[in-house]
Design an enzyme around this catalytic site. Sequence first.
Site, PDB file in Angstrom:
ATOM      1  N   LEU A 472     -18.048 -27.119  -9.086  1.00  0.00           N
ATOM      2  CA  LEU A 472     -16.480 -27.475  -8.920  1.00  0.00           C
ATOM      3  C   LEU A 472     -15.616 -25.995  -9.445  1.00  0.00           C
ATOM      4  O   LEU A 472     -14.616 -26.167 -10.016  1.00  0.00           O
ATOM      5  CB  LEU A 472     -16.087 -28.566  -9.525  1.00  0.00           C
ATOM      6  N   HIS A 473     -16.274 -24.969  -8.952  1.00  0.00           N
ATOM      7  CA  HIS A 473     -15.608 -23.897  -9.211  1.00  0.00           C
ATOM      8  C   HIS A 473     -15.424 -22.912  -8.112  1.00  0.00           C
ATOM      9  O   HIS A 473     -15.646 -21.559  -8.308  1.00  0.00           O
ATOM     10  CB  HIS A 473     -16.433 -22.818 -10.219  1.00  0.00           C
ATOM     11  N   PRO A 474     -14.912 -23.386  -6.890  1.00  0.00           N
ATOM     12  CA  PRO A 474     -14.468 -22.640  -5.768  1.00  0.00           C
ATOM     13  C   PRO A 474     -13.616 -21.582  -6.096  1.00  0.00           C
ATOM     14  O   PRO A 474     -12.549 -21.848  -6.965  1.00  0.00           O
ATOM     15  CB  PRO A 474     -14.126 -23.538  -4.700  1.00  0.00           C
TER      16      PRO A 474
END
Length: 579
Positions: A472-474
């Site tokens: 969850l680190h775009p």
Amino acid sequence: MTDMNYDYVIVGGGSAGSVLANRLSESGTRSVLVLEAGRSDYPWDLFIQMPAALTFPSGNPFYDWRYESDPEPFMHGRRIAHARGKVLGGSSSINGMIFQRGNPLDYERWGADPGMENWDFAHCLPYFNRMETVLAADPDDELRGHDGPLVLERGPATNPLFQAFFKAAQEAGYPLTDDVNGYRQEGFAAFDRNVHKGQRLSASRAHLRPNRNRRNLTVLTRALVTKVNFRGNVATGVTFRRNGRTHVVNAGEVILSGGAINTPQLLQLSGVGDAGHLKTLGIRPVVDLPGVGENLQDHLEVYIQHACSQPVSMQPNLDLWRYPLIGLQWLLGRQGPAATNHFEGGGFVRSNEDVAYPNLMFHFLPVAVRYDGQKADAKHGYQVHIGPMYSDARGTLKIKSTDPTVHPSMLFNYLSTDQDRREWIEAIHIARDILGQSALAPFNAGELSPGRDVRTDAEILDWVARDAETALHPSCTAKMGPDSDPMAVVDPSDMSVHGTSGLRVVDASAMPYVTNGNIYAPVMMLAEKAADLIAGRTPLPPLHAEFYRHGTSPLERGGREGLQAGRRAAESETAAAKG
């Protein structure tokens, strides 16, 4: 209809938007409007205020935009779900509450690019320090902050499984460190967390809620911005929908802080992006910027889970019948199993000698459960989250409709490069080596996932392709860089969008490279620094603090330990000469 005029309009009330709203309104002289498409982060909402409830908002349409990737070609065509916060505070209201700055060499990498000289570690460090209060830090530590709005509590990591894991890491040849956000990231330690007094401390709680009574600050939730309005190439404001009505707000400055997915989507919808692509959708290009939506980066991770042979894990707390009592403990005193995010410790290591600083991150949990709440079939268990931190895989994001409610096309290209695949194999072998050490033997009742059938390198890669999830680190979809770089979108000197006036981007999309760790802290730092640039304030002076560099003499490279040893030796020699 036009019914509003503000000095600053901030699109997105998430991590970056909350910081900007606070810092740009604190003087009281400029009017600030925050437009958040999601709901408010109500203080009575247990799902986002209770740390251990973090599995509930993910995938829930009330809290999560529920993005997903296109079929990933190197992951058996799977679509990877991407949770993004649909609530004030953005993803900081639904994330795992892990606070990691990244490695100082991440920012040295940023600063080495043309035009990025003022984004090296010395220029970023003062803003990290300004935003945080680290309760566990030495008051004299110049590498940590002591009076900022983000109060960081360090995980106690007192469960015997944490202690066994740290000992196992040492047995496998990896060091402990005092603070992964301090002098030395490399090694294993308890983690800083955005948990304060048993409650989630989101960006909204730290920056917006204490300042909502400022007369020059307005925050509107459930306000979906559909377009940035232009006169020529000058941004004049935005159009948004709220309560079934369409509004136009005029602004001296429009600041996009919707995150690495929404910001490039809104830019493209507004005519800023690759002109050829925009024309295929009938959008008149305002500025031809082919880098919008490109350079997409992320972290992928897997869970290696073990059954636990002793009744010391947190696994029983996942039983539904225990929830009422656990919830009552939290409601009455912000205590008990619900008062922690369980991500209390882990570490960073280098997977091979070719990398200058750690490229693997470990999160250890004394429970075996997936991020969506799916628990392992074991009475007791534990797990590590593991994945490479700076893969050279690059993806792309493109809108596929002029309807702002239609999610864009996203392709991350996970596992698409030789480096990525090699580091994944190394990551699994290292994780298994640590988990197989004698310190964990008294608790180790066998590997549950991936299991004994996954052994060869080919089997490991196939399992990762079938089982891995996004961390969850775009990021990096509107990267900072000079206008001489054809793929740069944001001017690093003032956060303005190249080729436009009155339009800025401040969020994870502006990062040129994803950092080594969870990206919440870097985004907050970026917003702190950007607020000064946008307001025209003199930036904080660079702080040239020493930090650990692997493989070099501390004396030669300015390491703290070596310098202190050298000073002591020199003082001894001087004293001896005088004697």
